[in-house]
Design a protein around this motif. Structure first.
Motif, PDB file in Angstrom:
ATOM      1  N   ASN A 185      -1.886  -6.671   7.150  1.00 50.22           N
ATOM      2  CA  ASN A 185      -1.416  -6.024   8.353  1.00 50.22           C
ATOM      3  C   ASN A 185      -2.438  -5.083   8.836  1.00 50.22           C
ATOM      4  N   ARG A 186      -3.373  -4.928   8.345  1.00 46.86           N
ATOM      5  CA  ARG A 186      -4.468  -3.861   8.833  1.00 46.86           C
ATOM      6  C   ARG A 186      -4.667  -3.758  10.185  1.00 46.86           C
ATOM      7  N   TYR A 187      -4.527  -4.843  11.020  1.00 46.88           N
ATOM      8  CA  TYR A 187      -4.772  -4.943  12.527  1.00 46.88           C
ATOM      9  C   TYR A 187      -3.267  -5.121  13.154  1.00 46.88           C
ATOM     10  N   LEU A 246       3.873  -9.084   5.864  1.00 43.58           N
ATOM     11  CA  LEU A 246       4.156  -7.943   6.878  1.00 43.58           C
ATOM     12  C   LEU A 246       3.848  -6.809   6.151  1.00 43.58           C
ATOM     13  N   ASN A 247       3.981  -6.360   4.630  1.00 44.86           N
ATOM     14  CA  ASN A 247       4.023  -5.223   4.087  1.00 44.86           C
ATOM     15  C   ASN A 247       2.738  -5.011   3.297  1.00 44.86           C
ATOM     16  N   ASP A 248       1.811  -6.070   3.478  1.00 43.27           N
ATOM     17  CA  ASP A 248       0.403  -6.202   2.807  1.00 43.27           C
ATOM     18  C   ASP A 248      -0.574  -5.374   3.682  1.00 43.27           C
ATOM     19  N   PRO A 249      -0.852  -4.189   3.188  1.00 43.12           N
ATOM     20  CA  PRO A 249      -1.911  -3.428   3.955  1.00 43.12           C
ATOM     21  C   PRO A 249      -3.434  -4.347   4.193  1.00 43.12           C
ATOM     22  N   THR A 250      -3.626  -5.445   3.450  1.00 48.26           N
ATOM     23  CA  THR A 250      -5.038  -6.216   3.747  1.00 48.26           C
ATOM     24  C   THR A 250      -4.587  -7.030   5.153  1.00 48.26           C
ATOM     25  N   LEU A 261      -0.521 -14.038  13.199  1.00 45.03           N
ATOM     26  CA  LEU A 261      -0.716 -13.863  11.823  1.00 45.03           C
ATOM     27  C   LEU A 261      -0.925 -14.944  10.730  1.00 45.03           C
ATOM     28  N   VAL A 262      -2.017 -14.847   9.993  1.00 44.93           N
ATOM     29  CA  VAL A 262      -2.132 -15.835   9.081  1.00 44.93           C
ATOM     30  C   VAL A 262      -2.009 -14.883   7.810  1.00 44.93           C
TER      31      VAL A 262
END
Length: 171
Positions: A29-31, A23-27, A92-93
């Motif tokens: 959670n980008r969309y 959830l906190n990973d910008p890659t 979410l994968v």
């Protein structure tokens, strides 16, 4: 369940550092709309508890059968509208090492069966950013079709981006 994935009801005890890390990973959670918040074990467990308590929500974990049942993501139907027989799907994968391997479309197909046979829904809907080709491909491969587009619906890195609307009739 199919040969690639198994879905399971997500419980607060399934919320791990790895899950919160997605959830906190910008890659990852980008969309996702969740990118606007910092997530913790506590906040994520509260979210899972609220989904479990809500009759208009079904939140499931995705296990990869090839990875010996490792939890690799989540899929949900929320809100569920029983009056119209509708459900909105989100996925979410989180495990990036399984991206592009059909996990998303397999999970969507299992969810479609649950929606039809267990929830009695007649139609599922989903929406995604126009640039999330992986997500669109997963829904289309699972049997959804593009129903339309909302132009300039989202802001991505400050720039307007369309929302692609996808539908699937279950009956």
């Amino acid at each position: 369940r199919n040969n690639a994935v198994e879905l399971f009801v997500l419980e607060p005890s399934d919320v791990t550092e790895v899950y919160v890390g997605w959830l906190n990973d910008p890659t990852v959670n980008r969309y996702l709309e969740s990118r606007f918040f910092i997530h913790s074990i506590e906040s994520t467990r509260r979210f899972v508890e609220n989904c479990l308590a809500s009759p208009s929500s079904l939140l499931l974990g995705i296990r990869s059968i090839h990875l010996h049942g490792t939890h690799v993501g989540n899929i949900k139907i929320a809100p569920i509208d029983r009056h119209h027989g509708l459900g909105e799907v989100g996925i979410l994968v989180g495990e990036k090492n399984v991206w592009g391997r059909g996990i998303g479309s397999a999970a969507i197909q299992v969810l479609m069966t649950i929606a039809r046979e267990e929830l009695g829904l007649r139609k599922l809907t989903a929406g995604c950013y126009a640039s999330t080709v992986g997500s669109q491909r997963a829904f289309l491969k699972a049997g959804f079709y593009i129903a339309g587009e909302r132009k300039s619906h989202f802001l991505l890195d400050g720039e307007p981006e369309a929302m692609v609307l996808m539908d699937c009739l279950l009956k």
